[in-house]
Design an enzyme around this catalytic site. Structure first.
Site, short mmCIF file in Angstrom:
data_model
loop_
_atom_site.label_atom_id
_atom_site.label_comp_id
_atom_site.label_asym_id
_atom_site.label_seq_id
_atom_site.Cartn_x
_atom_site.Cartn_y
_atom_site.Cartn_z
N HIS A 128 0.83 -1.21 0.00
CA HIS A 128 0.00 0.00 0.00
C HIS A 128 0.87 1.26 0.00
O HIS A 128 0.57 2.23 -0.70
CB HIS A 128 -0.95 0.00 1.20
CG HIS A 128 -2.16 -0.84 1.01
ND1 HIS A 128 -3.40 -0.30 0.76
CD2 HIS A 128 -2.33 -2.18 1.02
CE1 HIS A 128 -4.29 -1.27 0.62
NE2 HIS A 128 -3.66 -2.42 0.79
N ARG A 151 1.01 4.44 -2.95
CA ARG A 151 0.47 5.72 -2.50
C ARG A 151 1.33 6.90 -2.97
O ARG A 151 2.54 6.78 -3.07
CB ARG A 151 0.47 5.68 -0.97
CG ARG A 151 -0.57 6.42 -0.33
CD ARG A 151 -0.77 6.13 1.14
NE ARG A 151 0.35 5.85 2.00
CZ ARG A 151 0.43 4.79 2.77
NH1 ARG A 151 -0.52 3.87 2.77
NH2 ARG A 151 1.45 4.62 3.56
N ASP A 185 -8.04 3.87 5.41
CA ASP A 185 -7.90 2.50 4.92
C ASP A 185 -7.29 1.65 6.03
O ASP A 185 -6.12 1.83 6.36
CB ASP A 185 -7.01 2.50 3.68
CG ASP A 185 -7.15 1.24 2.84
OD1 ASP A 185 -7.91 0.33 3.23
OD2 ASP A 185 -6.49 1.15 1.80
#
Length: 183
Positions: free
Chosen positions: A48, A52, A82
């Site tokens: 992640h 990003r 998230d």
């Protein structure tokens, strides 16, 4: 504007949320709820992070989500959370809920009750845009373990409550968004 993006594991919900945050034209604060408790989770978090935008502000908050939202919300900012279901897991184990469920007791966890109520209370009053990512975990069979059943039930109730508040709700399957509300 409050937006909820739901989907299963690896459905594309986080990628869609990140895309919508980037397209908002607002400064973005990414509120991460995950904790790297093991190597596999650390790899998921790294995945992640690599995807990003580097200029986004990162806020790591595993428990006190409403406080983080209140601290970082602004009219010219998009907050991307998230994810809600990892946050819920953190609450179940940080408080007494998981232990109570495992012992077959009625769940009465002040931390879980306070933090979930605080989230639902703060959302309608936040300035700017808020995008919340959550897993839809109630599409399968009823799980065998008491803690897992508690998690599925609480996640379902949480998602329903937030969907009522949200102006836009999207379900993602196989990377394809299906608008359920607003849009």
């Amino acid at each position: 504007m409050i937006e909820l993006i739901l989907g299963g594991a690896r459905s594309g919900k986080s990628a869609l949320a990140e895309q919508r945050a980037a397209e908002s034209g607002l400064a973005v604060s990414y509120i991460a709820t995950a904790q790297a408790g093991d190597a596999e989770m650390a790899r998921r978090i790294a995945h992640h992070q690599a995807r990003r935008a580097q200029h986004w502000v990162l806020v790591e908050e595993p428990l006190h989500l409403a406080a983080a939202l209140n601290d970082h919300a602004a009219a010219d900012r998009c907050l991307l959370v998230d994810c809600l279901t990892l946050w819920l897991t953190n609450l179940l184990y940080a408080g007494s809920a998981a232990q109570q469920a495992e012992a077959g007791e009625a769940v009465n966890c002040p931390l879980l009750a306070f933090e979930t109520a605080a989230l639902l209370d703060c959302l309608p009053n936040l300035p700017g845009r808020v995008i919340l990512v959550s897993n839809e975990v109630g599409l399968g069979i009823v799980p065998l373990g008491a803690v897992t059943r508690l998690y599925v039930d609480d996640a379902g109730r949480m998602n329903q409550s937030i969907a009522r508040i949200a102006q836009r709700v999207t379900f993602v399957a196989a990377g394809l968004p299906l608008e359920l509300k607003g849009g």
